[in-house]
Write a protein that holds these residues in place. Structure first.
Motif, PDB file in Angstrom:
ATOM      1  N   GLU A   2       0.816  -1.206   0.000  1.00 57.94           N
ATOM      2  CA  GLU A   2       0.000   0.000   0.000  1.00 57.94           C
ATOM      3  C   GLU A   2       0.860   1.270   0.000  1.00 57.94           C
ATOM      4  O   GLU A   2       1.695   1.456   0.874  1.00 57.94           O
ATOM      5  N   ARG A   3       0.666   2.112  -1.001  1.00 62.32           N
ATOM      6  CA  ARG A   3       1.339   3.409  -1.140  1.00 62.32           C
ATOM      7  C   ARG A   3       2.858   3.284  -0.995  1.00 62.32           C
ATOM      8  O   ARG A   3       3.525   4.139  -0.425  1.00 62.32           O
ATOM      9  N   PHE A   4       3.404   2.182  -1.502  1.00 64.96           N
ATOM     10  CA  PHE A   4       4.813   1.841  -1.304  1.00 64.96           C
ATOM     11  C   PHE A   4       5.760   2.970  -1.709  1.00 64.96           C
ATOM     12  O   PHE A   4       6.571   3.443  -0.904  1.00 64.96           O
ATOM     13  N   GLU A   5       5.704   3.414  -2.966  1.00 64.48           N
ATOM     14  CA  GLU A   5       6.668   4.420  -3.437  1.00 64.48           C
ATOM     15  C   GLU A   5       6.523   5.736  -2.681  1.00 64.48           C
ATOM     16  O   GLU A   5       7.525   6.362  -2.323  1.00 64.48           O
ATOM     17  N   GLU A   6       5.313   6.146  -2.416  1.00 66.16           N
ATOM     18  CA  GLU A   6       5.063   7.380  -1.668  1.00 66.16           C
ATOM     19  C   GLU A   6       5.673   7.297  -0.265  1.00 66.16           C
ATOM     20  O   GLU A   6       6.305   8.239   0.222  1.00 66.16           O
ATOM     21  N   ARG A   7       5.502   6.168   0.380  1.00 71.04           N
ATOM     22  CA  ARG A   7       6.005   6.003   1.747  1.00 71.04           C
ATOM     23  C   ARG A   7       7.527   5.860   1.771  1.00 71.04           C
ATOM     24  O   ARG A   7       8.192   6.360   2.679  1.00 71.04           O
ATOM     25  N   ILE A   8       8.109   5.181   0.771  1.00 70.29           N
ATOM     26  CA  ILE A   8       9.566   5.080   0.689  1.00 70.29           C
ATOM     27  C   ILE A   8      10.176   6.463   0.509  1.00 70.29           C
ATOM     28  O   ILE A   8      11.205   6.788   1.104  1.00 70.29           O
ATOM     29  N   GLU A   9       9.540   7.297  -0.282  1.00 70.81           N
ATOM     30  CA  GLU A   9      10.045   8.665  -0.459  1.00 70.81           C
ATOM     31  C   GLU A   9      10.076   9.414   0.871  1.00 70.81           C
ATOM     32  O   GLU A   9      11.050  10.104   1.191  1.00 70.81           O
ATOM     33  N   LYS A  10       9.045   9.259   1.675  1.00 64.72           N
ATOM     34  CA  LYS A  10       9.033   9.885   3.001  1.00 64.72           C
ATOM     35  C   LYS A  10      10.157   9.326   3.874  1.00 64.72           C
ATOM     36  O   LYS A  10      10.827  10.067   4.600  1.00 64.72           O
ATOM     37  N   LEU A  11      10.355   8.013   3.811  1.00 63.14           N
ATOM     38  CA  LEU A  11      11.397   7.367   4.612  1.00 63.14           C
ATOM     39  C   LEU A  11      12.771   7.935   4.294  1.00 63.14           C
ATOM     40  O   LEU A  11      13.501   8.352   5.184  1.00 63.14           O
ATOM     41  N   VAL A  12      13.138   7.953   3.011  1.00 61.45           N
ATOM     42  CA  VAL A  12      14.496   8.385   2.665  1.00 61.45           C
ATOM     43  C   VAL A  12      14.731   9.864   2.940  1.00 61.45           C
ATOM     44  O   VAL A  12      15.869  10.273   3.178  1.00 61.45           O
ATOM     45  N   HIS A  13      13.679  10.658   2.951  1.00 60.15           N
ATOM     46  CA  HIS A  13      13.855  12.087   3.207  1.00 60.15           C
ATOM     47  C   HIS A  13      13.708  12.479   4.670  1.00 60.15           C
ATOM     48  O   HIS A  13      14.181  13.546   5.072  1.00 60.15           O
ATOM     49  N   CYS A  39      21.531   2.106   6.282  1.00 64.81           N
ATOM     50  CA  CYS A  39      21.001   2.068   7.642  1.00 64.81           C
ATOM     51  C   CYS A  39      20.225   3.355   7.884  1.00 64.81           C
ATOM     52  O   CYS A  39      20.777   4.450   7.748  1.00 64.81           O
ATOM     53  N   PHE A  40      18.941   3.217   8.188  1.00 65.79           N
ATOM     54  CA  PHE A  40      18.099   4.357   8.543  1.00 65.79           C
ATOM     55  C   PHE A  40      17.670   4.200   9.991  1.00 65.79           C
ATOM     56  O   PHE A  40      17.374   3.081  10.437  1.00 65.79           O
ATOM     57  N   GLY A  41      17.614   5.305  10.707  1.00 64.87           N
ATOM     58  CA  GLY A  41      17.148   5.274  12.083  1.00 64.87           C
ATOM     59  C   GLY A  41      16.414   6.556  12.438  1.00 64.87           C
ATOM     60  O   GLY A  41      16.620   7.595  11.817  1.00 64.87           O
ATOM     61  N   ILE A  42      15.557   6.437  13.437  1.00 72.49           N
ATOM     62  CA  ILE A  42      14.905   7.622  14.001  1.00 72.49           C
ATOM     63  C   ILE A  42      15.372   7.748  15.446  1.00 72.49           C
ATOM     64  O   ILE A  42      15.495   6.751  16.156  1.00 72.49           O
ATOM     65  N   THR A  43      15.667   8.964  15.847  1.00 69.00           N
ATOM     66  CA  THR A  43      16.254   9.183  17.158  1.00 69.00           C
ATOM     67  C   THR A  43      15.892  10.562  17.687  1.00 69.00           C
ATOM     68  O   THR A  43      15.570  11.465  16.919  1.00 69.00           O
ATOM     69  N   ASP A  44      15.997  10.705  19.001  1.00 69.26           N
ATOM     70  CA  ASP A  44      15.876  12.025  19.621  1.00 69.26           C
ATOM     71  C   ASP A  44      17.251  12.598  19.960  1.00 69.26           C
ATOM     72  O   ASP A  44      17.364  13.678  20.486  1.00 69.26           O
ATOM     73  N   PHE A  45      18.323  11.853  19.658  1.00 75.05           N
ATOM     74  CA  PHE A  45      19.713  12.224  19.919  1.00 75.05           C
ATOM     75  C   PHE A  45      19.980  12.460  21.410  1.00 75.05           C
ATOM     76  O   PHE A  45      20.968  13.078  21.769  1.00 75.05           O
ATOM     77  N   ALA A  46      19.122  11.945  22.263  1.00 75.11           N
ATOM     78  CA  ALA A  46      19.294  12.121  23.707  1.00 75.11           C
ATOM     79  C   ALA A  46      19.153  10.809  24.466  1.00 75.11           C
ATOM     80  O   ALA A  46      19.930  10.539  25.377  1.00 75.11           O
ATOM     81  N   TYR A  47      18.148   9.993  24.096  1.00 77.98           N
ATOM     82  CA  TYR A  47      17.859   8.777  24.847  1.00 77.98           C
ATOM     83  C   TYR A  47      17.729   7.511  24.013  1.00 77.98           C
ATOM     84  O   TYR A  47      18.062   6.442  24.470  1.00 77.98           O
ATOM     85  N   TRP A  48      17.163   7.606  22.810  1.00 78.62           N
ATOM     86  CA  TRP A  48      16.865   6.384  22.086  1.00 78.62           C
ATOM     87  C   TRP A  48      17.109   6.510  20.586  1.00 78.62           C
ATOM     88  O   TRP A  48      17.119   7.597  20.034  1.00 78.62           O
ATOM     89  N   LEU A  49      17.284   5.355  19.964  1.00 75.75           N
ATOM     90  CA  LEU A  49      17.440   5.213  18.522  1.00 75.75           C
ATOM     91  C   LEU A  49      16.655   3.981  18.105  1.00 75.75           C
ATOM     92  O   LEU A  49      16.801   2.922  18.708  1.00 75.75           O
TER      93      LEU A  49
END
Length: 144
Positions: free
Chosen positions: A31-42, A60-70
């Motif tokens: 579902e909405r694969f290309e649209e969502r991948i574009e959001k991921l890489v950006h 390697c992609f990650g989301i973080t707060d740069f304080a406590y978690w990744l």
């Protein structure tokens, strides 16, 4: 083999092509694969690549707060370059970039084949993660 690992934003089409050469290509819903991948890489907080010459062989992609978690959302290696330590280097650099192991707890969702890798990296299963998931999810493999 001269592998260059660096912080780098990549484009959607390059990532989609890369997915067809990895075991990550079946982790996304159709579902909405290309649209969502574009959001991921950006939008990923951390975006790391591994290249030989200009060829993308690891991500390697990650989301973080740069304080406590990744949270590692994506860690993939081109099948032709697997088991050469590239994933280990990417994961360690992501952890360091987020703030290092003294400050940052690292999480991921691993498929069964990846569990031994993450355990080798010192990760273990946890009970403190909660989930809310109402996503429509049709499985498919990129490139097939």
């Amino acid at each position: 083999m001269n592998v260059v690992i660096q912080e780098e934003r990549i484009e959607k089409n390059e990532y989609i092509e890369f997915l067809s050469r990895t075991d990550l290509g079946s982790q996304y819903p159709k579902e909405r694969f290309e649209e969502r991948i574009e959001k991921l890489v950006h939008n990923a907080s951390i975006s790391l690549t591994a290249r030989i010459d200009k060829k993308l062989i690891g991500v390697c992609f990650g989301i973080t707060d740069f304080a406590y978690w990744l949270f590692i959302t994506d860690l993939g290696i081109d099948r032709a370059y697997a088991k050469q330590g590239i994933g280990t280097k990417l994961l360690k650099l992501a952890h360091k970039t987020a703030g290092g192991e003294k400050d940052i707890a690292m999480y991921t969702c691993a498929n069964e084949q990846a569990i031994p890798f993450y355990e080798k990296m010192g990760m273990s299963f946890t009970k403190d993660v909660m989930e809310l998931n109402h996503i429509q999810w049709t499985s498919f493999t990129v490139g097939e």
